[in-house]
Design a protein around this motif. Sequence first.
Motif, PDB file in Angstrom:
ATOM      1  N   PRO A 197     -23.845  16.968   0.477  1.00 28.46           N
ATOM      2  CA  PRO A 197     -22.501  16.452   0.191  1.00 28.46           C
ATOM      3  C   PRO A 197     -21.884  15.818   1.423  1.00 28.46           C
ATOM      4  O   PRO A 197     -22.093  16.271   2.555  1.00 28.46           O
ATOM      5  N   VAL A 198     -21.138  14.744   1.214  1.00 26.00           N
ATOM      6  CA  VAL A 198     -20.406  14.079   2.294  1.00 26.00           C
ATOM      7  C   VAL A 198     -18.943  14.014   1.877  1.00 26.00           C
ATOM      8  O   VAL A 198     -18.615  13.459   0.827  1.00 26.00           O
ATOM      9  N   LEU A 199     -18.059  14.592   2.677  1.00 30.91           N
ATOM     10  CA  LEU A 199     -16.640  14.611   2.366  1.00 30.91           C
ATOM     11  C   LEU A 199     -15.968  13.377   2.941  1.00 30.91           C
ATOM     12  O   LEU A 199     -16.048  13.116   4.143  1.00 30.91           O
ATOM     13  N   LEU A 200     -15.337  12.602   2.099  1.00 28.80           N
ATOM     14  CA  LEU A 200     -14.586  11.429   2.534  1.00 28.80           C
ATOM     15  C   LEU A 200     -13.101  11.758   2.564  1.00 28.80           C
ATOM     16  O   LEU A 200     -12.623  12.581   1.788  1.00 28.80           O
ATOM     17  N   PRO A 201     -12.350  11.119   3.458  1.00 27.06           N
ATOM     18  CA  PRO A 201     -10.900  11.348   3.506  1.00 27.06           C
ATOM     19  C   PRO A 201     -10.256  11.064   2.155  1.00 27.06           C
ATOM     20  O   PRO A 201     -10.688  10.157   1.423  1.00 27.06           O
ATOM     21  N   ALA A 202      -9.232  11.840   1.828  1.00 22.96           N
ATOM     22  CA  ALA A 202      -8.562  11.674   0.535  1.00 22.96           C
ATOM     23  C   ALA A 202      -8.001  10.271   0.386  1.00 22.96           C
ATOM     24  O   ALA A 202      -8.031   9.685  -0.700  1.00 22.96           O
ATOM     25  N   GLU A 203      -7.479   9.690   1.485  1.00 21.50           N
ATOM     26  CA  GLU A 203      -6.917   8.334   1.415  1.00 21.50           C
ATOM     27  C   GLU A 203      -7.987   7.323   1.035  1.00 21.50           C
ATOM     28  O   GLU A 203      -7.737   6.380   0.276  1.00 21.50           O
ATOM     29  N   THR A 204      -9.208   7.524   1.570  1.00 23.49           N
ATOM     30  CA  THR A 204     -10.310   6.620   1.242  1.00 23.49           C
ATOM     31  C   THR A 204     -10.674   6.719  -0.232  1.00 23.49           C
ATOM     32  O   THR A 204     -10.885   5.699  -0.913  1.00 23.49           O
ATOM     33  N   MET A 205     -10.725   7.952  -0.747  1.00 20.78           N
ATOM     34  CA  MET A 205     -11.050   8.146  -2.157  1.00 20.78           C
ATOM     35  C   MET A 205     -10.011   7.506  -3.063  1.00 20.78           C
ATOM     36  O   MET A 205     -10.348   6.882  -4.072  1.00 20.78           O
ATOM     37  N   ARG A 206      -8.734   7.636  -2.684  1.00 26.16           N
ATOM     38  CA  ARG A 206      -7.679   7.034  -3.504  1.00 26.16           C
ATOM     39  C   ARG A 206      -7.788   5.508  -3.488  1.00 26.16           C
ATOM     40  O   ARG A 206      -7.596   4.849  -4.508  1.00 26.16           O
ATOM     41  N   ALA A 207      -8.098   4.945  -2.310  1.00 26.11           N
ATOM     42  CA  ALA A 207      -8.210   3.495  -2.197  1.00 26.11           C
ATOM     43  C   ALA A 207      -9.369   2.973  -3.041  1.00 26.11           C
ATOM     44  O   ALA A 207      -9.253   1.949  -3.726  1.00 26.11           O
ATOM     45  N   VAL A 208     -10.511   3.687  -2.994  1.00 28.09           N
ATOM     46  CA  VAL A 208     -11.669   3.276  -3.786  1.00 28.09           C
ATOM     47  C   VAL A 208     -11.363   3.393  -5.276  1.00 28.09           C
ATOM     48  O   VAL A 208     -11.696   2.508  -6.075  1.00 28.09           O
ATOM     49  N   GLN A 209     -10.693   4.487  -5.668  1.00 29.16           N
ATOM     50  CA  GLN A 209     -10.341   4.670  -7.072  1.00 29.16           C
ATOM     51  C   GLN A 209      -9.415   3.570  -7.565  1.00 29.16           C
ATOM     52  O   GLN A 209      -9.570   3.062  -8.675  1.00 29.16           O
ATOM     53  N   ALA A 210      -8.445   3.190  -6.722  1.00 38.42           N
ATOM     54  CA  ALA A 210      -7.534   2.107  -7.101  1.00 38.42           C
ATOM     55  C   ALA A 210      -8.269   0.778  -7.213  1.00 38.42           C
ATOM     56  O   ALA A 210      -7.897  -0.088  -8.008  1.00 38.42           O
ATOM     57  N   LEU A 211      -9.344   0.622  -6.432  1.00 40.66           N
ATOM     58  CA  LEU A 211     -10.088  -0.635  -6.418  1.00 40.66           C
ATOM     59  C   LEU A 211     -11.029  -0.777  -7.604  1.00 40.66           C
ATOM     60  O   LEU A 211     -11.091  -1.834  -8.244  1.00 40.66           O
ATOM     61  N   VAL A 212     -11.771   0.283  -7.929  1.00 43.94           N
ATOM     62  CA  VAL A 212     -12.818   0.160  -8.942  1.00 43.94           C
ATOM     63  C   VAL A 212     -12.608   1.060 -10.156  1.00 43.94           C
ATOM     64  O   VAL A 212     -13.365   0.980 -11.126  1.00 43.94           O
ATOM     65  N   GLY A 213     -11.611   1.956 -10.111  1.00 42.76           N
ATOM     66  CA  GLY A 213     -11.413   2.876 -11.223  1.00 42.76           C
ATOM     67  C   GLY A 213     -12.091   4.208 -10.955  1.00 42.76           C
ATOM     68  O   GLY A 213     -13.122   4.275 -10.269  1.00 42.76           O
ATOM     69  N   ALA A 214     -11.517   5.274 -11.509  1.00 40.83           N
ATOM     70  CA  ALA A 214     -11.996   6.628 -11.220  1.00 40.83           C
ATOM     71  C   ALA A 214     -13.447   6.835 -11.640  1.00 40.83           C
ATOM     72  O   ALA A 214     -14.214   7.524 -10.966  1.00 40.83           O
ATOM     73  N   GLU A 215     -13.856   6.220 -12.762  1.00 38.79           N
ATOM     74  CA  GLU A 215     -15.190   6.464 -13.273  1.00 38.79           C
ATOM     75  C   GLU A 215     -16.280   5.771 -12.455  1.00 38.79           C
ATOM     76  O   GLU A 215     -17.460   6.094 -12.601  1.00 38.79           O
ATOM     77  N   ARG A 216     -15.903   4.829 -11.569  1.00 40.74           N
ATOM     78  CA  ARG A 216     -16.906   4.084 -10.802  1.00 40.74           C
ATOM     79  C   ARG A 216     -16.908   4.445  -9.318  1.00 40.74           C
ATOM     80  O   ARG A 216     -17.593   3.800  -8.531  1.00 40.74           O
TER      81      ARG A 216
END
Length: 310
Positions: free
Chosen positions: A262-281
């Motif tokens: 497992p690799v833990l990414l910062p929460a801000e990074t996860m939110r930015a990616v989710q906003a960019l591609v959607g939660a399912e992607r």
Amino acid sequence: MPSATESRPATEYRIEDLAHASGATVRTIRAYQDRGLLPTPERRGRANVYRYTHLARLRQIADLLDRGYTLASIKELLEAWDAGRGLGGVLGLVAEVHGPWTDEEEGRITRAELDLRFGSTPDEAAVDEAVALGVLERVPGKEDEFLVPSPQELSVAVELYAAGVPLSAISGHLRELRGQVEHIASRFLEFTTEHVFARYLGHRPPTDADAAEAASMVRRLRPLAQQTVDAELARAMRLFATRHLHHHLGSEELTDDDAPRPVLLPAETMRAVQALVGAERVEAFVATATEREVQARTLDALAASHAKDT
């Protein structure tokens, strides 16, 4: 027990009296009138006369605002009610969703008790951070007392601190964990909305009967998210704790370099990616981006090696 005059509401109010009885300001009442949230008052001479229905409506609006509704959505609900569609089921659904999602009861702690649990050394920065995270809430008028929404969460912090984890690391870990848990909660809501609640919430606002049925489903499904997370967390902890133990004991049995980690990414990074591609992607995006980065670096290394050889 209230007196007879207190239990029987006044039949008429001037706007100042209505403001006093409802807790709203005169300016707010007029703004609600302009938005169509309040029935038109009776005009008597140069003054508007309000009735108990206006007071009841103001209290409903205040309650819905406290539950997070916008004025626009409140207007839709009230218009549906005025049209005879009813609000009982909708308000029941609102109450069910806004109700407690845990059996844990909040507690209180004094500043002296708090300092004692964390080494007896006052740390204002750590207290401010705990308040910002919602682990502690200040009690108005009592500087030496705090409300503890989740005593279990505070107890975890106490145990981690006693084990040698710095307070700054504990708060940083909580912020990261909170972002990941919020992502899990969001996905669970999307999943249940798509497969369960879409059939009840197709109308805006939903009918009284559909809202009541949705409230019943919330009661049934509420524990499922926590049960699933508890089971999966237990499975993951057993798996990775075993791997960590073998690794630190020098065991060769579980030192496979090809094993996924497992690799833990910062929460801000996860939110930015989710906003960019959607939660399912999110997972696919991160994997693809990582693979591209590895390929790019491999090509750069090959190019540099070729240039050196020539």
